[in-house]
Design a protein around this motif. Structure first.
Motif, PDB file in Angstrom:
ATOM      1  N   GLU A  39      68.776  -6.645  60.618  1.00 30.43           N
ATOM      2  CA  GLU A  39      67.373  -6.907  61.263  1.00 30.43           C
ATOM      3  C   GLU A  39      67.641  -7.415  59.816  1.00 30.43           C
ATOM      4  O   GLU A  39      67.422  -6.546  59.070  1.00 30.43           O
ATOM      5  N   ASP A  40      66.009  -8.532  58.813  1.00 32.09           N
ATOM      6  CA  ASP A  40      66.058  -9.291  58.593  1.00 32.09           C
ATOM      7  C   ASP A  40      64.039  -8.242  57.527  1.00 32.09           C
ATOM      8  O   ASP A  40      63.331  -8.922  58.363  1.00 32.09           O
ATOM      9  N   ARG A  41      65.150  -7.469  56.564  1.00 33.24           N
ATOM     10  CA  ARG A  41      64.000  -7.065  56.070  1.00 33.24           C
ATOM     11  C   ARG A  41      62.814  -7.663  55.489  1.00 33.24           C
ATOM     12  O   ARG A  41      62.665  -6.244  54.235  1.00 33.24           O
ATOM     13  N   SER A  42      63.810  -8.335  54.801  1.00 33.45           N
ATOM     14  CA  SER A  42      63.120  -9.254  52.855  1.00 33.45           C
ATOM     15  C   SER A  42      61.822  -8.729  53.083  1.00 33.45           C
ATOM     16  O   SER A  42      61.337  -8.697  51.663  1.00 33.45           O
ATOM     17  N   VAL A  67      58.130   2.105  48.209  1.00 28.44           N
ATOM     18  CA  VAL A  67      59.242   2.609  49.531  1.00 28.44           C
ATOM     19  C   VAL A  67      59.647   1.097  49.883  1.00 28.44           C
ATOM     20  O   VAL A  67      59.388   1.018  50.472  1.00 28.44           O
ATOM     21  N   GLY A  68      60.879   1.437  48.997  1.00 32.78           N
ATOM     22  CA  GLY A  68      61.109  -0.061  49.732  1.00 32.78           C
ATOM     23  C   GLY A  68      62.216   0.199  50.881  1.00 32.78           C
ATOM     24  O   GLY A  68      62.269   1.366  51.649  1.00 32.78           O
ATOM     25  N   PRO A  69      62.341  -1.070  51.569  1.00 31.04           N
ATOM     26  CA  PRO A  69      63.221  -0.439  53.118  1.00 31.04           C
ATOM     27  C   PRO A  69      64.654  -0.316  53.193  1.00 31.04           C
ATOM     28  O   PRO A  69      65.472  -0.660  51.803  1.00 31.04           O
ATOM     29  N   VAL A  70      65.066   0.919  54.155  1.00 32.17           N
ATOM     30  CA  VAL A  70      66.826   0.903  54.088  1.00 32.17           C
ATOM     31  C   VAL A  70      67.652  -0.666  54.496  1.00 32.17           C
ATOM     32  O   VAL A  70      66.673  -1.247  55.019  1.00 32.17           O
ATOM     33  N   TYR A  71      68.247  -1.357  53.968  1.00 32.73           N
ATOM     34  CA  TYR A  71      69.346  -2.363  54.268  1.00 32.73           C
ATOM     35  C   TYR A  71      69.625  -1.759  55.971  1.00 32.73           C
ATOM     36  O   TYR A  71      70.094  -1.183  55.899  1.00 32.73           O
ATOM     37  N   SER A  72      69.430  -3.448  56.300  1.00 32.51           N
ATOM     38  CA  SER A  72      70.045  -3.650  57.679  1.00 32.51           C
ATOM     39  C   SER A  72      70.499  -4.942  58.066  1.00 32.51           C
ATOM     40  O   SER A  72      70.457  -6.104  57.429  1.00 32.51           O
TER      41      SER A  72
END
Ligand code: AR6
Length: 177
Positions: free
Chosen positions: A93-96, A85-90
């Motif tokens: 907020e850095d979700r890298s 499950v990838g993160p939704v881009y924000s």
């Protein structure tokens, strides 16, 4: 540990003959659009059955973002589907780190399966909105740094522009952290 060979192809991930293919799933594990929909359509109901069994056992609350789990690949040429499950881009907020974790955890699952060749889509770059060049940079750098027995990691890009971006990321040296 030897490093995996990284290749980039333009194509449909459901057609790949790698040992495992990675699905850009959502936490429910019960299907969706994009690459997830294509994998369930092409692989048949066995994949959904296996996902339902995971929800009924280990993942009652769903698969958390960044984690990965394998099922059968049903009637696909691959042997396994590794769902992540990838993160939704924000923008704020850095979700890298979560996007990187999708890659490292998928490779860990591949190692437990004994899969030597693994195909990845461009996780989070569709419905989840991650800019392609940034996703490519993170995906390539993470796979380059991974400790894994996987011999080939194949990035499979659906369209020409995504293919070009990944091919470019592959020729660029990984910047220092
Ligand atoms: N083969 C390879 N790449 C593909 C294929 C294919 N058959 N189909 C689409 N892509 P997305 P996400 C590309 O939206 O952003 C689902 O509903 C596509 O062009 O599939 O991680 C899930 O259930 C894009 O570049 O995944 C989740 O809810 C990339 O695959 C959510 O979407 C990823 O796009 C996940 O969103």
């Amino acid at each position: 540990m030897p490093k995996p060979r990284i290749t980039v192809v333009r194509g449909d991930i459901t057609k790949q003959d790698t040992d495992a293919i990675v699905n850009a799933a959502n936490s429910s594990l019960l299907g969706g659009g994009g690459v997830d929909g294509a994998i369930h359509r092409a692989g048949g109901p066995e994949i959904l059955e296996a996902c339902r069994a995971l929800r009924a056992s280990h993942y009652g609350r769903g698969l958390p973002t960044g984690q990965a789990v394998a099922t059968t690949a049903g009637r696909l040429p691959a042997r396994w589907v590794i769902h992540t499950v990838g993160p939704v881009y924000s923008r704020n907020e850095d979700r890298s780190a979560l996007l990187a974790a999708c890659h490292t955890n998928s490779l860990k699952v591949a190692d437990t399966l004994g899969a030597k060749t693994v195909a990845f889509p461009a996780i989070s770059t569709g419905i989840f909105g991650w800019p392609m060049a940034d996703a490519a940079r993170i995906a390539v750098a993470t796979v380059r740094a991974a400790a894994t027995e996987v011999e080939e990691v194949r990035f499979v890009l659906f369209d020409e522009s995504a293919y070009q971006v990944f091919a470019q990321a592959l020729t660029s040296p990984t910047p220092p952290p």
